[in-house]
Scaffold this motif. Sequence first.
Motif, PDB file in Angstrom:
ATOM      1  N   HIS A 188       0.851  -1.187   0.000  1.00  0.00           N
ATOM      2  CA  HIS A 188       0.000   0.000   0.000  1.00  0.00           C
ATOM      3  C   HIS A 188       0.888   1.239   0.000  1.00  0.00           C
ATOM      4  CE1 HIS A 188      -2.558  -3.230   1.489  1.00  0.00           C
ATOM      5  NE2 HIS A 188      -3.608  -2.497   1.202  1.00  0.00           N
ATOM      6  N   LEU A 190       0.592   4.232   0.783  1.00  0.00           N
ATOM      7  CA  LEU A 190       0.546   5.098   1.952  1.00  0.00           C
ATOM      8  C   LEU A 190       1.120   4.441   3.203  1.00  0.00           C
ATOM      9  CD1 LEU A 190      -2.861   6.934   1.480  1.00  0.00           C
ATOM     10  CD2 LEU A 190      -0.560   7.755   0.977  1.00  0.00           C
ATOM     11  N   GLY A 223      -5.434   2.885   0.098  1.00  0.00           N
ATOM     12  CA  GLY A 223      -4.059   3.281   0.389  1.00  0.00           C
ATOM     13  C   GLY A 223      -3.151   3.266  -0.816  1.00  0.00           C
ATOM     14  N   GLY A 224      -3.738   3.248  -2.024  1.00  0.00           N
ATOM     15  CA  GLY A 224      -2.962   3.229  -3.255  1.00  0.00           C
ATOM     16  C   GLY A 224      -2.763   1.844  -3.846  1.00  0.00           C
TER      17      GLY A 224
END
Length: 234
Positions: A188, A190, A223-224
Motif C-alpha cells: 500500500h 501510503l 491506500g494506493g
Amino acid sequence: MAHFLVIAGSSDIGLATKDLLTAQGHVVTSTARQPQSGDIALDATDFTAVEQAFSKATETHGPIDGVVNCAGSLWLKPAHMTSADQYRAVIDASLTTAFAVVRAAAKHMTAGGSVVLISSAAAHEGLANHEAIAAAKAGVEGLMRSAAATYAGQNLRFNAVAPGLVQTRMTKALTANDLSRKVSESMHALGRLGTSDDIARAIVFLLDPANDWITGQVLGVDGGLGGIRPRTKI
C-alpha cells in the motif's frame, strides 16, 4: 434525517457505518446472520429473506433512502487449492448477496436513493491467491454498473467502494502476524492498512443524498493498492 439499511451490520465495516450514520442523526436499520439487539435476522443470500428485510425496515421506520451491503468473506488460496464448495461460498457471500440487495432495492426504493456495494482492489489488480475473491468482486462491479444504467430512470443510484486490506476481525489472521502485516503494508503506497472507519466514511459519502449526481462508480479506498506502485525501499 434519512433512513438507511445496513446489510451485515454486525461486521466491523457495518458497525463503523452504523455508528457514523447514527452520529449524523440518521435512522439506521441493520441486519445480521446472528443478530444482536435491534438487528433483523437475515441470511443475505436468500432473495426472499432480503426482500422481507426491506419490507420490515420500511414498515418500522418508513421509506429507505439508502442501503449498503457489507456482507462478504475472505478466501486467499490459489484456484487449484479451492474446492467447488469453497468457491461457491465466496461467490455467495459477496456476489449473491449483492445481487439480492440490488433486486430488493429496485423493488422497494421506488422513489430513488443510493445503493452501495463492497468490491475490492483485487477486482482490478492482479493479486496472487485471490482468484475466487477477485472473481466475486469483479462480478459485484459489473452488477453495480449494469444496475446503475437500468435504474437511473427511477433515480436509484448504484456505486461501489473498493477497499485494500482493512484491519478487521475477518482479516485478523493476516494482520496479527508481523511479517505478513509488514508485507501487506508495503504493498500500500501510503504505508498502512485500512481501518473500518476509512471504509465507512466512503460508504456514507456515497449514501449521502447531497452526492446524488454520482452513479455507476467505483471508489477505491485502498491506500494506493489499486493503482499505485510505491517506491521500493532499499
